[in-house]
Structure formats: C-alpha cells, structure tokens
Write a protein that holds these residues in place. Structure first.
Motif, PDB file in Angstrom:
ATOM      1  N   UNK A 169     -53.945   7.464  12.067  1.00  0.00           N
ATOM      2  CA  UNK A 169     -52.486   7.658  12.283  1.00  0.00           C
ATOM      3  C   UNK A 169     -51.835   8.251  11.041  1.00  0.00           C
ATOM      4  N   UNK A 170     -52.159   7.684   9.876  1.00  0.00           N
ATOM      5  CA  UNK A 170     -51.557   8.163   8.625  1.00  0.00           C
ATOM      6  C   UNK A 170     -51.942   9.608   8.371  1.00  0.00           C
ATOM      7  N   UNK A 171     -53.219   9.926   8.626  1.00  0.00           N
ATOM      8  CA  UNK A 171     -53.675  11.304   8.408  1.00  0.00           C
ATOM      9  C   UNK A 171     -52.934  12.268   9.317  1.00  0.00           C
ATOM     10  N   UNK A 172     -52.781  11.895  10.572  1.00  0.00           N
ATOM     11  CA  UNK A 172     -52.095  12.769  11.534  1.00  0.00           C
ATOM     12  C   UNK A 172     -50.624  12.963  11.152  1.00  0.00           C
ATOM     13  N   UNK A 173     -49.984  11.877  10.735  1.00  0.00           N
ATOM     14  CA  UNK A 173     -48.544  11.965  10.398  1.00  0.00           C
ATOM     15  C   UNK A 173     -48.332  12.803   9.151  1.00  0.00           C
ATOM     16  N   UNK A 174     -49.125  12.586   8.122  1.00  0.00           N
ATOM     17  CA  UNK A 174     -48.941  13.342   6.880  1.00  0.00           C
ATOM     18  C   UNK A 174     -49.305  14.807   7.050  1.00  0.00           C
ATOM     19  N   UNK A 175     -50.260  15.065   7.941  1.00  0.00           N
ATOM     20  CA  UNK A 175     -50.646  16.464   8.188  1.00  0.00           C
ATOM     21  C   UNK A 175     -49.521  17.220   8.895  1.00  0.00           C
ATOM     22  N   UNK A 176     -48.950  16.583   9.917  1.00  0.00           N
ATOM     23  CA  UNK A 176     -47.880  17.252  10.683  1.00  0.00           C
ATOM     24  C   UNK A 176     -46.544  17.202   9.954  1.00  0.00           C
ATOM     25  N   UNK A 177     -46.225  16.120   9.305  1.00  0.00           N
ATOM     26  CA  UNK A 177     -44.967  15.977   8.575  1.00  0.00           C
ATOM     27  C   UNK A 177     -43.893  15.269   9.374  1.00  0.00           C
ATOM     28  N   UNK A 178     -42.988  14.603   8.682  1.00  0.00           N
ATOM     29  CA  UNK A 178     -41.869  13.871   9.306  1.00  0.00           C
ATOM     30  C   UNK A 178     -40.569  14.524   8.851  1.00  0.00           C
ATOM     31  N   UNK A 179     -39.732  14.905   9.812  1.00  0.00           N
ATOM     32  CA  UNK A 179     -38.501  15.643   9.512  1.00  0.00           C
ATOM     33  C   UNK A 179     -37.275  14.743   9.648  1.00  0.00           C
ATOM     34  N   UNK A 180     -36.315  14.989   8.797  1.00  0.00           N
ATOM     35  CA  UNK A 180     -35.040  14.255   8.827  1.00  0.00           C
ATOM     36  C   UNK A 180     -33.976  15.193   9.396  1.00  0.00           C
ATOM     37  N   UNK A 181     -33.571  15.006  10.651  1.00  0.00           N
ATOM     38  CA  UNK A 181     -32.667  15.931  11.330  1.00  0.00           C
ATOM     39  C   UNK A 181     -31.200  15.566  11.080  1.00  0.00           C
ATOM     40  N   UNK A 182     -30.344  16.582  10.841  1.00  0.00           N
ATOM     41  CA  UNK A 182     -28.898  16.320  10.810  1.00  0.00           C
ATOM     42  C   UNK A 182     -28.386  16.092  12.227  1.00  0.00           C
ATOM     43  N   UNK A 183     -27.238  15.511  12.350  1.00  0.00           N
ATOM     44  CA  UNK A 183     -26.688  15.162  13.662  1.00  0.00           C
ATOM     45  C   UNK A 183     -26.506  16.394  14.546  1.00  0.00           C
ATOM     46  N   UNK A 184     -26.183  17.550  13.928  1.00  0.00           N
ATOM     47  CA  UNK A 184     -25.931  18.768  14.706  1.00  0.00           C
ATOM     48  C   UNK A 184     -27.169  19.234  15.470  1.00  0.00           C
ATOM     49  N   UNK A 185     -28.377  18.807  15.033  1.00  0.00           N
ATOM     50  CA  UNK A 185     -29.615  19.279  15.667  1.00  0.00           C
ATOM     51  C   UNK A 185     -30.235  18.257  16.605  1.00  0.00           C
ATOM     52  N   UNK A 186     -29.541  17.155  16.811  1.00  0.00           N
ATOM     53  CA  UNK A 186     -30.047  16.188  17.781  1.00  0.00           C
ATOM     54  C   UNK A 186     -30.099  16.852  19.160  1.00  0.00           C
ATOM     55  N   UNK A 215     -42.778   9.583  15.211  1.00  0.00           N
ATOM     56  CA  UNK A 215     -43.962   9.144  14.456  1.00  0.00           C
ATOM     57  C   UNK A 215     -44.323   7.705  14.809  1.00  0.00           C
ATOM     58  N   UNK A 216     -43.296   6.864  14.942  1.00  0.00           N
ATOM     59  CA  UNK A 216     -43.530   5.460  15.280  1.00  0.00           C
ATOM     60  C   UNK A 216     -44.103   5.346  16.686  1.00  0.00           C
ATOM     61  N   UNK A 217     -43.567   6.162  17.620  1.00  0.00           N
ATOM     62  CA  UNK A 217     -44.055   6.152  18.999  1.00  0.00           C
ATOM     63  C   UNK A 217     -45.497   6.671  19.067  1.00  0.00           C
ATOM     64  N   UNK A 218     -45.802   7.683  18.262  1.00  0.00           N
ATOM     65  CA  UNK A 218     -47.164   8.221  18.185  1.00  0.00           C
ATOM     66  C   UNK A 218     -48.137   7.133  17.741  1.00  0.00           C
ATOM     67  N   UNK A 219     -47.704   6.360  16.754  1.00  0.00           N
ATOM     68  CA  UNK A 219     -48.560   5.280  16.260  1.00  0.00           C
ATOM     69  C   UNK A 219     -48.798   4.231  17.335  1.00  0.00           C
ATOM     70  N   UNK A 220     -47.769   3.892  18.119  1.00  0.00           N
ATOM     71  CA  UNK A 220     -47.932   2.910  19.190  1.00  0.00           C
ATOM     72  C   UNK A 220     -48.964   3.370  20.221  1.00  0.00           C
TER      73      UNK A 220
END
Length: 687
Positions: A127-144, A173-178
């Motif tokens: 899971x950690x390898x997959x998440x770090x490879x793909x990356x986790x993005x922090x979206x602003x409200x305008x892009x929700x 990412x959390x859902x992917x881990x589940x």
C-alpha cells in the motif's frame, strides 16, 4: 509708501472682496478637468444632431465594460492551476509507518500469530509503495468534483500537465488501502489503516501564488480593443440613428481625446480659465448691482463661494470614481441654505452658476443641467416660506419627485419606450433627496460660523416661551407688554414696505430687555411710586440710557445673534432723554448742561428694519400718554414723533426712503386705532 498703506487700509473691504473672487476662480480652475473635452453629446438609439463626424486621429475601438467582463470571466474559467511536488522522503515515510505498525501490533496483538503479522506487514508495504509512487494531492476547494481538470504539476522546476485523477486525494488513498486489506483480519486491517492514517501526508500541494500570478498575467494580456478607426474615416453622418457599434466607436473617440488631450498647450489653459472666470464675474456683478447689501459684507461672499467650491469639488471627485453616482449628490443643499439665509432670487442665481460650471465636469451635460435647474427651482419654491424645520422633509419629497419625473421625460423622448428606461436611477434620486436633509444641521453650523440667522431661527427667537422673554414678562411686565405692542406695529409696517418682518418682530421682542436690571425706573412698570423723585436729573438719565448698554450685554450673555443685538443698540439712536433733559434746562437754566449726559450712545439705525423699530418704539410709548385717544390725536402724534426723528438725522444711515417712511406712518396710525379699539370717525352727512 504711507499713502499706499492708507489707501490699502481705507479700501481693505474692497481688496478682500476682490481677493475672494480671485481665489474662487483659482480654486475652481484647478478643480475642473485638465484634459481636452469632447464637444458632442449623444445617446445610443438617438439621431446624430451634428454635421458628419470624420475621425480626426487614428484610434482603437475599445471594448465596452461588458465585453471586458465576459472575456475576463472566460479567462478565469479556463485558468490553469499549479501544484508543486514536495521533495521525496519515501524511506522516511516507510520507516515511520512500519515503526508505527510494529508498535500498534505489539500493543494490541502481541508476539503471537507471526504469520498474520507477516501477511499484514506485507500488505502495508504494498500500500505504501503504491501511494508514494502515485502521489497524494491536496486539492483547493475550487477543484472539488472536477476530476477531468488538467493541472500543471511542477517537479524540479519542470511543469507537466496531469489530470487530477493521476493522483490520490487523501480520502482516495485511505479508501485504496481499505480495499487492499480485504484479505486480512479486522484487527490487522485496523492496525494497518491507523498506521497509514497517522503518517499519510499530501506530497502534491497547491501553489496559490503561482496560480494567481499566471491568471493575473493572462488577464493583463487581454486586449482592450477590437479594431482601429483611421484618420479621415467617416464615423457617423448627420441625422443618422446612432447604432450600438457606432456608439462604441464614439465612446472610443471620446476616451482618446480626453485621455491624450492633456494640457500641453496654452489654448486649453486659456479656455478653461475663461469658462471659470466669466460665470464668477457675472455672479459678482449681479450681487454688486442688485444685492449690494450682500456684496458689501465679505462673509456673505465667503459663504456663497465656499458652497460653490464644495459642490463643484465633490462632483469632480465623484465623476472620477463613478459617473452614475453624480445623480446621488445632494446638490440641492446649496439653494436650500442660500434661500434660508437670503432670498429666492439669489439662491436660484447661485444655483444656476454652480450647475453651469459643474456641467463641464459631468458626462451627458444636457440632461444633468436640465434636471438640476428644474429641480433647483422647485426646491427654492418649496422653502420659499421656511418657518418650520419639518418643511425640509417635504422639500426632500419634492426633490425626489421632480428628479424622477424630469428624468422619465428625458428617457421617454430619447428611448421612445418605457421598457428601456433605467429605473434603477430612481434609487440615486432617492439617495440625493435623503442626503438633502443634511441641510438642517449645515444651516445651524453656518449660523454659528458666519453669524447669520434664518427665518426659522427668528421665529424661534420670537417665541414668548424663550427664557429671556419669560423673564421679561415676570420681572418687567409693563415692558413686556410694550415689546408685544411694538412688535405688532413694526411687523405690520415691515410687511407693507417689503422689509424683513420676522427680523423686525424678533428685534422688537428683545429691544428693551435691558430694563430688567432696573424695571421700576421705567414708567410702564411703575405703580404709584416713582423712584426718579429721589434722583438728580443726571442720575435718572444715566439709568434710562443704561438700559441700552445693559440690554446689549445681557443679549451677548444669552447668545443672541448680532442681528437682534443691533436692534437693542440702535432703537434710541443718538437721541436725547428728552423728559429729563428739558426738566434740567427749565429748572436749572443757570447751570451748564452736558448734552452727552442726556444722549444715547447710538449708533443710529442702518437698515429699514432697525429704522422701523425706532419709529414703532417711540410711537407706541408716546401713544399711552394721550388722554383722549382718537384718530386725529394719533395722526398728529405719529407725524410729530417721526418728523422729530428725521430732523435729528436718525435715518441718515439707513436705506429707507421718504416714501417708505410715509407708508410706515399710515400703518402706525391705523394700527394704533385698532390697538386702542377706536373706529375711524366718519364725516357727518350734510343732509
């Protein structure tokens, strides 16, 4: 040099008046726009009233505000969003996550079931390898909810396009881990998820500054123009209905001329100076020839010019901010204030001159001037007889109605359809009418600052419930009754000759307040005892004369305006205390007599109003001594007293004519008959 200084001293008032006029011209000169003015007035959908307009210069066709706004909105809608990839710390992230996992496993499961531990840790590593490879993005409200949005991701100073779906969000990412932990026990799954949740941080973060700067750059690159008009090209022909496209071209030409036609030559400066100086000179000449009483007092000029400068200045400022707000300005305050202190003719003349000067500042000068002049006239009429401050509310209502109706008339003529009328203008007219109520406190301030009085103030001063007049009625009731009778006489005479009746009445109510200091020394307050019997003639005269100076001091202590104090000071002029003066001369003929001991200090009356009061005061007091009052005795009394005052030169400094004095005498004779309840004797019928 001495002669020059003497000349300046002797003509100080005239020099100061010229200085005020020059200063006003100079201030207005710098307030008016310094750029070249576009000479044409036009409206979209109306015919072009001038000769064919040929482009005098090359100029771009500017986009209107709606076009600019729409294009700006489109740029904002398609704006790019920039994200930065944080430096990679995969090893640190994995180490901290594994450490967290081991700690939680020992705490909850212990050292038992090594196989399950190995299976859970292997899942965690995947899971950690997959998440770090793909990356986790922090979206602003305008892009929700905009998963198909293309973004710019900067890594090592290189920007690449990506879809938002190329990265995990924190929740994804959390859902992917589940989902990956479906094959492990609940206990192991909970430990893995907690380990990931405690250490999971976004490594693709939103760069707000870069995004804003790029958006600002693209907006700045937006062209304000849609085309060009070449010099010599026909813009619009005479009589042609101005279309929307031609209107845009005309507005573009206006903008270019006013923007680039700055004062680079003497012609513009001279023209602007002429436009300012001639209206001010015309107004000054009007005051000099027709209202010399106002022109001769510098404080009047100062107040008039201050109002003009303020109105022109605030309009100039508002035009720079937003031209539509010009119609919310309370320009009717000026005619209201001037009418309150002076008269309708002066108020209207100053208003016209002010509006003419302002018309060089505002767009659509014709409609502005038309609205302001008609509304100003209605405003002045509404305060023609200003006797209550509550009248200002009705005036504000009249202002709103007049503005609205005049504007509606202009719009219906030019647009031809009431559906095209801009009804929101009524809001600005309502604001203007509401702000006009500020005239009430401003009048109060001007009264105190310039030492002037209004009709409303004079009515308030004439109220018998005022403290000073109530004191007079209690401490000197005979004098109070005398003041009431004098005010009735003087007011009636003032009405007949066109003098200020309210001023005369107020002056009459206070002219004898000095008698309160020694009320028993005046016959109207005496019973059977006369304290003058115990005094010398000089002492008696001193007490009688003292009521003038005492009244002036009392009036100042109670804050009465100088206009009312003038009545106290002048109501006896420089006459003598005739009764004691004659007794002294008849009983002590061998003694040298000092006229100054029996003479009032003055000054003599200097206006119609103060002259009327002097005549009314003497006539009313003397009328009480007539034993057999009738029409003839009153007529002889009035003629005798006023002739004596004229012979003594009491009216030499007043602007009252013999014709007006004769009218005053007729009024006095009639009023005395009414006051003493006598009828005119009719001649007997010979038959």
């Amino acid at each position: 040099m001495k002669n020059l200084l003497n000349g300046v001293r002797n003509r100080y008032s005239q020099i100061y008046q010229v200085f005020l006029i020059g200063l006003t011209v100079l201030v207005l000169f710098f307030i008016l726009p310094r750029n070249q003015q576009f000479r044409y007035e036009y409206r979209e959908g109306s015919p072009w009233l001038y000769e064919n307009l040929i482009a005098p210069i090359d100029f771009p066709i500017r986009k209107n505000a709606d076009q600019i706004k729409a294009e700006t909105a489109e740029i904002e809608k398609s704006a790019q969003y920039f994200f930065n990839v944080l430096p990679s710390n995969d090893s640190i992230l994995k180490a901290s996550t594994y450490k967290e996992f081991d700690s939680l496993w020992l705490e909850r499961v212990g050292l038992e079931n090594i196989q399950e531990y190995s299976h859970a840790k292997l899942a965690l590593e995947e899971i950690i390898t997959a998440i770090t490879t793909r990356g986790v993005i922090n979206l602003p409200e305008a892009l929700f909810n905009q998963t198909d949005k293309v973004i710019q991701v900067i890594e090592n100073n290189v920007a690449e396009e990506h879809l938002i779906t190329d990265f995990f969000t924190t929740s994804e990412a959390y859902l992917f881990a589940q989902n990956k932990l479906s094959q492990v026990s609940k206990t192991a799954s909970a430990i893995v998820l907690q380990s990931i949740g405690d250490q999971l941080l976004a490594n693709v973060v939103f760069d707000q500054n870069k995004t804003k700067s790029e958006l600002k750059y693209h907006i700045s690159m937006l062209s304000p123009n849609t085309g060009m008009v070449l010099r010599g090209q026909n813009i619009v022909s005479k009589g042609e209905i101005i279309s929307s496209s031609e209107f845009v071209v005309l507005e573009s030409l206006r903008f270019e001329i006013e923007k680039h036609g700055r004062e680079t030559n003497m012609s513009l400066i001279i023209g602007r100076f002429i436009l300012v100086i001639f209206p001010i000179i015309a107004l000054s000449l009007f005051l000099f020839f027709f209202r010399e009483d106002i022109f001769s007092m510098s404080k009047n000029l100062l107040m008039i010019f201050m109002l003009m400068i303020f109105m022109v200045g605030i309009t100039r400022y508002i035009v720079e901010y937003n031209t539509i707000w010009v119609f919310a300005l309370p320009l009717m305050i000026s005619p209201i204030i001037l009418r309150a202190f002076y008269d309708s003719r002066l108020a209207f003349m100053v208003h016209i001159v002010t509006v003419i000067i302002i018309s060089f500042v505002v767009p659509d000068a014709f409609m502005f001037t038309y609205l302001q002049i008609i509304t100003g006239l209605i405003t002045i009429i509404s305060v023609h007889k200003l006797q209550k401050r509550s009248q200002f509310f009705y005036t504000a209502l009249f202002i709103f109605i007049t503005y609205s109706m005049m504007y509606l008339g202009v719009e219906l003529i030019t647009e031809g359809d009431y559906l095209k009328v801009n009804w929101s203008m009524l809001v600005f007219f309502a604001i203007s009418a509401g702000l006009t109520l500020l005239a009430t406190p401003l009048i109060f301030i001007f009264e105190r600052f310039f030492g002037l009085v209004t009709d409303v103030s004079l009515l308030e001063y004439s109220d018998t419930n005022n403290l000073l007049i109530r004191r007079l009625s209690i401490e000197a009731p005979g004098t109070f009754h005398h003041c009431i009778q004098v005010s009735n006489l003087a007011e009636a005479a003032a009405i007949e000759i066109g003098a200020n009746q309210l001023m005369v009445r107020a002056g009459a109510m206070y002219h004898d307040i000095g008698k309160m200091e020694n009320p028993m020394y005046f016959t109207e307050n005496q019973g059977g005892y006369n304290p003058h019997d115990e005094l010398t003639y000089e002492e008696s005269a001193k007490l009688i004369i003292g009521h003038v100076l005492g009244g002036v001091e009392m009036a100042k202590e109670h804050g009465l305006p100088s206009q009312i104090i003038d009545f106290i000071r002048t109501h006896h002029g420089t006459k003598k205390v005739e009764y004691f003066y004659r007794l002294y001369k008849s009983e002590l003929p061998d003694h040298e007599i000092k006229d100054s001991q029996f003479t009032y200090p003055g000054p003599t009356p200097f206006s119609k109003e103060t002259s009327i009061l002097m005549m009314a005061d003497a006539v009313e007091a003397a009328s009480r001594s007539i034993k057999s009052p009738d029409a003839k005795s009153f007529s002889d009394l009035v003629e005798k007293i006023i002739k004596s005052q004229i012979d003594q030169g009491q009216f030499n400094n007043a602007n009252i004519t013999m014709r007006e004095i004769n009218t005053v005498k007729k009024v006095f004779k009639k009023k005395l008959l009414n006051m003493h309840h006598l009828r005119i004797e009719y001649p007997e019928d010979s038959n």
